[in-house]
Design a protein around this motif. Structure first.
Motif, short mmCIF file in Angstrom:
data_model
loop_
_atom_site.label_atom_id
_atom_site.label_comp_id
_atom_site.label_asym_id
_atom_site.label_seq_id
_atom_site.Cartn_x
_atom_site.Cartn_y
_atom_site.Cartn_z
N LYS A 201 -3.43 -4.52 32.24
CA LYS A 201 -3.75 -4.77 33.51
C LYS A 201 -2.73 -4.76 34.61
CE LYS A 201 -7.19 -7.10 34.70
NZ LYS A 201 -7.95 -8.32 35.02
N ASN A 202 -2.98 -4.05 35.96
CA ASN A 202 -2.13 -4.25 37.11
C ASN A 202 -0.76 -3.67 36.65
OD1 ASN A 202 -4.18 -5.57 38.21
ND2 ASN A 202 -3.14 -7.65 37.54
N GLU A 205 -2.43 2.70 34.24
CA GLU A 205 -3.73 3.23 33.81
C GLU A 205 -3.98 3.55 32.34
OE1 GLU A 205 -4.25 6.43 36.65
OE2 GLU A 205 -4.95 4.90 38.25
N ASN A 274 -8.51 3.70 35.96
CA ASN A 274 -7.49 2.88 36.69
C ASN A 274 -8.06 1.26 36.23
OD1 ASN A 274 -10.11 2.39 37.87
ND2 ASN A 274 -9.28 2.48 39.93
N GLY A 275 -8.99 1.24 35.37
CA GLY A 275 -9.37 -0.10 34.85
C GLY A 275 -10.55 -0.96 35.54
N ARG A 276 -11.14 0.01 36.47
CA ARG A 276 -12.29 -0.76 37.09
C ARG A 276 -13.56 -0.04 36.82
NH1 ARG A 276 -10.79 -4.43 41.41
NH2 ARG A 276 -8.38 -4.30 41.85
N ASP A 295 -13.54 1.51 43.82
CA ASP A 295 -13.51 0.44 42.91
C ASP A 295 -14.20 -0.80 42.81
OD1 ASP A 295 -11.10 1.94 42.29
OD2 ASP A 295 -9.86 0.68 43.75
N ALA A 298 -12.60 -5.59 38.18
CA ALA A 298 -11.45 -5.02 37.37
C ALA A 298 -11.78 -5.41 35.87
CB ALA A 298 -10.10 -5.82 37.60
#
Length: 378
Positions: A201-202, A205, A274-276, A295, A298
């Motif tokens: 995360k953050n 990707e 992108n994890g969203r 988006d 998360a």
């Protein structure tokens, strides 16, 4: 004054990664030696077929067994630019030359074995980099977008290949999981999804590599949570390609995930997430300052799945979303609460945007009625 005039020196030392006390050496006058008792005694193990006075630039001791080593040498200072790579599986008693696929004028600087997959080799040459999936039986170029440059050394670090050039800086080929899984081995399958690596995360990707036997009319990527529910999806079709190009032009060329449709080409393809989760409902002309309407919340750390479908053929594989290591004080419970709140906010935004869509629909109907009747609508 600076060393080039020194000759007859050990140029490479390779301690065994498997057996303590086993050490390989190679010199710049073409001699290879091996000790199996931590240097008390040495045996000459120079490969037959290595020209006299070659420079042994690299010996790489195997990650997988103590009797295996790979040797790279060059002889260009004697006007011989041929590649020289040898391997042994019996402590240097016998060597095999392994250069098939490397041009005869592209001499070799370095050879390395992959620490994870036995028989996966990388070679750095005067003009680029090569990979072998069969322990050096055959080599193929791994240059990709790399310029024509000398690869003086390389290192496999985690799931990345890092190379050092001479005058053209460092390069990293990230996420070599597909090489370890056997790139090209699945070329006859309608669709093959390579095992995804973890996403942090953050930080990065989630990367998805897939191979298609032939061009596909439609490719869809779906991200599923632990319960099997689809939380995000992308579709690649000619229409989606045009839509994405138009949105990219509208945004001034800025890449806006997830508006990059998955590619549909024969051979290797790559897409990312992108994890969203999916964002709220949108409507044309919507302005949202300081946020991307695509988006959603998360994803919380845990196990997810990715499912790819190409013209009806489908594959699904699991991957992990890891917590941000820079936030050790944030607990899993905190992230769950944050996610639940973000999900409620997204759904409320969707509800508000749905009202806008309905109002616009009503307005459109009224204006059409006004046109037909010729009198103003209420």
């Amino acid at each position: 004054q600076n060393g080039p005039e020194i000759y007859g020196t050990i140029f490479t030392i390779a301690p065994s990664r498997v057996k303590e006390g086993t050490i390989w050496t190679g010199s710049d006058d073409g001699l290879a030696f091996l000790t199996q008792d931590a240097g008390k005694t040495w045996s000459k193990v120079t490969p037959e077929g290595l020209p006299e006075f070659s420079r042994i630039s690299m010996i790489d001791a195997s990650w997988h067994d103590s009797g295996t080593a790979y040797l790279a040498a060059n002889h260009y200072q004697m006007d011989d630019r041929q590649p020289y790579i040898f391997k042994t599986h019996d402590y240097g008693k016998s060597w095999q030359k392994i250069i098939d696929g490397i041009p005869e004028t592209d001499f070799v600087r370095v050879v390395r074995e992959d620490p994870v997959r036995r028989g996966l080799l990388y070679a750095g040459t005067e003009h680029g980099i090569y990979v072998s999936f069969d322990d050096g039986g055959h080599w193929r170029s791994l240059r990709l977008n790399l310029p024509d440059t000398q690869v003086a050394d390389l290192l496999v670090h985690g799931s990345d290949v890092v190379i050092a050039t001479h005058g053209r800086s460092f390069y990293i080929l990230d996420d070599i999981g597909l090489l370890r899984e056997g790139l090209g081995k699945h070329s006859d399958e309608p669709v093959y999804l390579y095992t995804p690596g973890p996403m942090t995360k953050n930080v990065n990707e989630a990367i998805f590599d897939y191979q298609l036997a032939k061009p596909a009319a439609k490719v869809s990527i779906e991200i599923l949570d632990r319960s099997g529910k689809v939380v995000q999806s992308f579709t690649g079709t000619p229409e989606e390609d045009k839509k994405a190009a138009a949105e990219q032009e509208e945004s001034g060329g800025e890449r806006r995930a997830p508006h990059q449709p998955p590619t549909r080409n024969a051979g290797l393809n790559r897409t990312s997430w992108n994890g969203r989760y999916a964002g709220p409902l949108k409507f044309p002309g919507m302005i949202l300052w300081g946020a991307n309407p695509d988006d959603g919340p998360a994803a919380v750390p845990g196990e997810y799945q990715v499912r790819i479908t190409a013209d009806g053929a489908s594959q699904t594989k699991s991957f992990q979303v890891m917590a941000d290591p820079r936030e050790p004080g944030v607990s899993a419970a905190d992230l769950e609460k944050q996610f639940d709140l973000a999900l409620k906010v997204r759904d409320q935004v969707t509800q508000a945007n749905t009202m806008v869509v309905h109002i616009r629909d009503i307005r459109r109907v009224l204006l059409e009625d006004e046109k037909k009747s010729g009198s103003p609508s209420l």
